[in-house]
Design a protein around this motif. Structure first.
Motif, short mmCIF file in Angstrom:
data_model
loop_
_atom_site.label_atom_id
_atom_site.label_comp_id
_atom_site.label_asym_id
_atom_site.label_seq_id
_atom_site.Cartn_x
_atom_site.Cartn_y
_atom_site.Cartn_z
N PRO A 286 0.82 -1.44 0.17
CA PRO A 286 0.44 -0.24 -0.08
C PRO A 286 1.22 1.05 0.19
N ASP A 287 1.75 1.17 0.62
CA ASP A 287 2.68 2.27 0.90
C ASP A 287 3.99 2.16 -0.73
N TRP A 288 3.66 1.52 -1.35
CA TRP A 288 5.00 1.75 -2.13
C TRP A 288 4.01 2.56 -3.75
N GLY A 289 4.09 4.12 -4.02
CA GLY A 289 3.61 3.98 -5.40
C GLY A 289 4.44 4.02 -6.82
N ASN A 290 5.44 3.10 -6.91
CA ASN A 290 5.86 2.98 -8.11
C ASN A 290 4.79 1.94 -8.89
N GLN A 291 4.92 1.46 -8.54
CA GLN A 291 3.77 0.13 -9.95
C GLN A 291 3.65 1.09 -11.25
N ALA A 292 2.97 1.32 -11.51
CA ALA A 292 2.54 2.30 -12.44
C ALA A 292 3.76 2.66 -13.44
N ALA A 293 4.53 3.17 -12.71
CA ALA A 293 5.93 3.07 -13.47
C ALA A 293 6.50 1.80 -13.92
N TYR A 294 6.73 1.09 -12.62
CA TYR A 294 6.36 -0.29 -12.74
C TYR A 294 6.47 -1.36 -13.69
N GLU A 295 5.05 -0.91 -13.63
CA GLU A 295 4.21 -1.97 -15.36
C GLU A 295 4.88 -0.93 -16.76
N ALA A 296 4.65 0.50 -17.04
CA ALA A 296 5.40 0.65 -17.97
C ALA A 296 6.99 0.33 -18.32
N VAL A 297 7.60 0.01 -17.30
CA VAL A 297 9.13 -0.46 -18.14
C VAL A 297 9.44 -1.43 -18.27
N PHE A 298 8.38 -2.63 -17.53
CA PHE A 298 8.46 -4.03 -17.00
C PHE A 298 7.60 -4.99 -17.83
N GLY A 299 6.24 -4.20 -17.65
CA GLY A 299 5.22 -4.82 -18.29
C GLY A 299 4.95 -4.97 -19.87
N GLN A 300 5.68 -5.13 -20.35
CA GLN A 300 5.86 -4.75 -22.13
C GLN A 300 3.96 -6.33 -22.35
N VAL A 301 3.35 -5.50 -23.21
CA VAL A 301 2.38 -6.08 -23.51
C VAL A 301 3.18 -8.14 -24.24
N PRO A 302 1.72 -8.63 -24.28
CA PRO A 302 2.37 -9.90 -25.05
C PRO A 302 2.85 -10.21 -25.65
N ARG A 303 1.93 -9.29 -26.79
CA ARG A 303 2.54 -9.29 -28.41
C ARG A 303 3.81 -8.75 -28.68
N ILE A 304 4.68 -8.06 -27.61
CA ILE A 304 5.82 -7.20 -28.67
C ILE A 304 6.51 -8.51 -27.85
N VAL A 305 6.01 -9.33 -26.61
CA VAL A 305 7.89 -10.41 -25.80
C VAL A 305 7.68 -11.14 -26.89
N PHE A 306 6.00 -12.18 -27.46
CA PHE A 306 6.40 -13.05 -28.51
C PHE A 306 6.98 -12.53 -29.58
N ALA A 307 6.68 -10.97 -30.11
CA ALA A 307 6.91 -10.48 -31.72
C ALA A 307 8.91 -10.87 -31.45
N SER A 308 9.22 -10.42 -30.32
CA SER A 308 10.47 -10.02 -29.66
C SER A 308 11.19 -12.04 -29.72
N MET A 309 11.04 -12.65 -29.41
CA MET A 309 11.39 -14.25 -29.15
C MET A 309 11.30 -14.60 -30.92
N CYS A 310 10.30 -14.46 -31.66
CA CYS A 310 10.03 -14.99 -32.87
C CYS A 310 11.04 -14.91 -33.87
N ALA A 311 11.08 -13.23 -33.89
CA ALA A 311 12.10 -12.25 -34.63
C ALA A 311 13.45 -13.10 -34.15
#
Length: 248
Positions: free
Chosen positions: A113-138
């Motif tokens: 509750p007292d950690w306010g960096n979730q949104a920033a953390y998601e922006a950096v590490f929460g890549q959408v699945p299609r980007i991850v999948f595309a990166s692996m295939c490529a």
């Protein structure tokens, strides 16, 4: 450009299948580290550069890291042969899968509750699945094309013209990588028009190939040094080029 001097005599790939090399593991570690950095720091960001007479030109920020993995891939194939490079590609692929899985788990964990960096953390590490999948295939397809083309060209040229092999294999490998990654990851995504996808795709292809050409002197130095200290210069004359195995 002159070929690396005082290199060992040509060695058939089959004769070094079970050999232990002094620096192979370190080269593998460098490959995996750069691969993971490129996926974390640059895969989804479009940067821009001001070109004289043209103006702002967009490019993917991953260009700063990812092409170096192709250079290391060239070194692996040139020095140790396709089978040893194939093993490293599979290790890199497994590391990428593990990183993506762990990123998904960590992002999904409920924040304190007292950690306010979730949104920033998601922006950096929460890549959408299609980007991850595309990166692996490529990555998988591009690296294997790069290694295969270099190995075949080495036999065809009888080990001459290293610069031609490294640049030629990069044109093929990075071409396949870019043609898979950008349409699969971004076509139809918010902020990515079809025109932007095509522009970034071909810009990345050109810039990555340019990186390879610019770093050719470094590639020569590393390849020559590794061949001398490892005592091998592997030629893939009778190699099984299937990508669907990790055993050397």
């Amino acid at each position: 450009m002159a070929e690396p001097s005082r290199t060992p005599p040509p060695t058939d790939a089959a004769r070094v299948a079970a050999a232990h090399f002094r620096y192979y593991d370190l080269v593998m570690a460098a490959f995996v580290a750069i691969l993971l950095l490129s996926n974390v720091l640059g895969a989804g960001k479009v940067a821009r550069v001001a070109l004289p007479g043209i103006g702002d030109w967009p490019f993917g920020a991953g260009i700063l890291f990812f092409p170096v993995s192709y250079i290391i891939g060239d070194v692996l194939t040139e020095v140790y042969g396709y089978a040893h490079a194939r093993r490293v590609i599979w290790v890199g692929f497994a590391a990428t899968v593990f990183m993506a899985a762990m990123a998904w788990v960590v992002v999904a964990l409920p924040p304190a509750p007292d950690w306010g960096n979730q949104a920033a953390y998601e922006a950096v590490f929460g890549q959408v699945p299609r980007i991850v999948f595309a990166s692996m295939c490529a990555f998988w397809a591009g690296e294997f094309v790069n290694s295969y083309v270099l190995a075949r060209m080495k036999v065809m040229t009888e080990g001459r013209h290293l610069w031609m092999r490294t640049i030629g294999s990069t044109i093929a490998g990075q071409g396949v990588d870019s043609l898979i990654f950008y349409p699969l990851a971004f076509l139809g995504a918010p902020g990515w028009t079809p025109h932007l996808v095509v522009v970034v795709l071909f810009t990345q292809w050109a810039l990555k190939t340019g990186w390879e050409a610019a770093l050719t002197p470094v590639t020569y130095l590393v390849v020559g040094w590794l061949k001398r200290v490892e005592g091998v210069d592997v030629y893939d004359r009778d190699t099984n080029f299937t990508p669907f195995r990790a055993r050397v």
